[in-house]
Each structure stands twice: as C-alpha cells, then as structure tokens.
Design a protein around this motif. Structure first.
Motif, PDB file in Angstrom:
ATOM      1  N   GLU A   1       0.812  -1.219   0.000  1.00 22.41           N
ATOM      2  CA  GLU A   1       0.000   0.000   0.000  1.00 22.41           C
ATOM      3  C   GLU A   1       0.847   1.272   0.000  1.00 22.41           C
ATOM      4  OE1 GLU A   1      -3.202   2.196  -0.625  1.00 22.41           O
ATOM      5  OE2 GLU A   1      -3.129   0.011  -0.703  1.00 22.41           O
ATOM      6  N   GLN A   2       1.972   1.273   0.704  1.00 23.84           N
ATOM      7  CA  GLN A   2       2.821   2.462   0.747  1.00 23.84           C
ATOM      8  C   GLN A   2       3.366   2.788  -0.649  1.00 23.84           C
ATOM      9  OE1 GLN A   2       3.122  -0.139   2.856  1.00 23.84           O
ATOM     10  NE2 GLN A   2       3.431   0.572   4.935  1.00 23.84           N
TER      11      GLN A   2
ATOM     12  N   ALA B   1       2.642   6.030  -2.992  1.00 23.81           N
ATOM     13  CA  ALA B   1       3.734   6.859  -3.504  1.00 23.81           C
ATOM     14  C   ALA B   1       3.601   7.066  -5.010  1.00 23.81           C
ATOM     15  CB  ALA B   1       5.083   6.218  -3.171  1.00 23.81           C
ATOM     16  N   VAL B   2       3.247   6.016  -5.736  1.00 24.77           N
ATOM     17  CA  VAL B   2       3.068   6.141  -7.192  1.00 24.77           C
ATOM     18  C   VAL B   2       1.873   7.038  -7.503  1.00 24.77           C
ATOM     19  CG1 VAL B   2       2.531   4.897  -9.323  1.00 24.77           C
ATOM     20  CG2 VAL B   2       4.191   3.939  -7.710  1.00 24.77           C
ATOM     21  N   MET B   3       0.769   6.835  -6.810  1.00 26.17           N
ATOM     22  CA  MET B   3      -0.428   7.641  -7.062  1.00 26.17           C
ATOM     23  C   MET B   3      -0.198   9.097  -6.674  1.00 26.17           C
ATOM     24  SD  MET B   3      -2.291   5.582  -8.633  1.00 26.17           S
ATOM     25  CE  MET B   3      -3.780   6.544  -8.797  1.00 26.17           C
ATOM     26  N   SER B   4       0.566   9.342  -5.632  1.00 26.04           N
ATOM     27  CA  SER B   4       0.899  10.709  -5.246  1.00 26.04           C
ATOM     28  C   SER B   4       1.695  11.401  -6.351  1.00 26.04           C
ATOM     29  CB  SER B   4       1.679  10.707  -3.939  1.00 26.04           C
ATOM     30  OG  SER B   4       2.119  12.007  -3.621  1.00 26.04           O
ATOM     31  N   ALA B   5       2.653  10.673  -6.916  1.00 23.77           N
ATOM     32  CA  ALA B   5       3.433  11.230  -8.026  1.00 23.77           C
ATOM     33  C   ALA B   5       2.532  11.519  -9.220  1.00 23.77           C
ATOM     34  CB  ALA B   5       4.552  10.272  -8.424  1.00 23.77           C
TER      35      ALA B   5
ATOM     36  N   LEU C   1      -0.538  -0.915 -11.813  1.00 26.73           N
ATOM     37  CA  LEU C   1      -0.407  -1.183 -10.383  1.00 26.73           C
ATOM     38  C   LEU C   1      -1.202  -2.407  -9.944  1.00 26.73           C
ATOM     39  CD1 LEU C   1      -0.554   2.447  -8.960  1.00 26.73           C
ATOM     40  CD2 LEU C   1       1.467   0.982  -9.195  1.00 26.73           C
ATOM     41  N   SER C   2      -2.204  -2.788 -10.726  1.00 26.75           N
ATOM     42  CA  SER C   2      -3.025  -3.945 -10.387  1.00 26.75           C
ATOM     43  C   SER C   2      -2.415  -5.250 -10.857  1.00 26.75           C
ATOM     44  CB  SER C   2      -4.424  -3.806 -11.004  1.00 26.75           C
ATOM     45  OG  SER C   2      -5.073  -2.691 -10.454  1.00 26.75           O
TER      46      SER C   2
END
Length: 134
Positions: free
Chosen positions: A35-36, A40-44, A62-63
C-alpha cells in the motif's frame, strides 16, 4: 523541454504516462506492491496532474505487474528523448524521474527502517538510470 517533446509528436498524455513508468517498475521490482508504494506512485501521478486515461493505465500497471515490455518501452523512450534534448535538459529530466523513483523505492521502509531500498529495487533503479546514459 515540453516544447521540444511536442515538436517531436510526443504529446502530454504520452509524456505523463511514460514519466510514471519508472515508478511502476520500481514499485514492482520486488514482485509485489504494498500500500505504501501504491500511494507513492499515485501521489506522483497527482503531482503530475495526469488525465483520466493515463490514470486508468497507471491503475492497470499497479493492479497487474507489467511484463518486460514496459521496461523496454521506457529505455526506448529515454533514448528517443536523448536525441531531442540538450544534455542539461536530459540531466534535469533524469534528476526528476530518478528522484521520484527513489521515493517509491523507499516507500515500503524496509525492516525497522534499515536497508530502505531492497537489492531488486536498487537493480531496477540502476537499470533505469543507465537508460539516460545509453
């Protein structure tokens, strides 16, 4: 840099999606995504302001772990960029992309915060960085 990319036919959507590929590759380097790392990827992605089509592609990456074709596409993409950008522009892009990729690698934290970047993540970071110098 964006003006040069547009002149070569690389649109904003393509650039946004491909700029996130290294983050996905690093996130999957250990064979799974926690999840972390996902955050981090989604935040970017949110920082990049990617559009819904690219967001859907990112969610797919990501899936389900992308095959080796994503890494090959990234290396080809950077090679094409290297022909169009000045050395300083390419260096700036490298620092930006690799900085975000390292944040993703550090997102899981390692055991007790030690060895925050695993050997497989370090190997992937090394491969991604090498693409800028090929």
């Amino acid at each position: 840099v964006l003006d040069k990319l547009a002149a070569t036919g690389i649109g904003g959507e393509s650039f946004a999606a491909m700029s996130l590929a290294p983050l996905v590759l690093v996130a999957w380097a250990d064979g799974n995504i926690d999840e972390q790392k996902r955050r981090a990827v989604m935040s970017a992605a949110q920082t990049e302001g990617i559009d819904p089509i690219c967001l859907e592609l990112l969610e797919d990456w990501l899936s389900e772990q992308p095959g080796p074709v994503l890494k090959e596409a990234w290396i080809g993409y950077v090679s094409a960029l290297a022909e169009q950008l000045s050395p300083s522009e390419l260096s700036g892009l490298e620092k930006s992309v690799m900085g975000r990729a390292e944040k993703v690698a550090k997102a899981a934290g390692g055991t007790l915060g030690l060895n925050r970047i695993s050997a497989s993540e370090q190997a992937m970071l090394k491969d991604l960085k090498a693409a800028f110098n090929s």
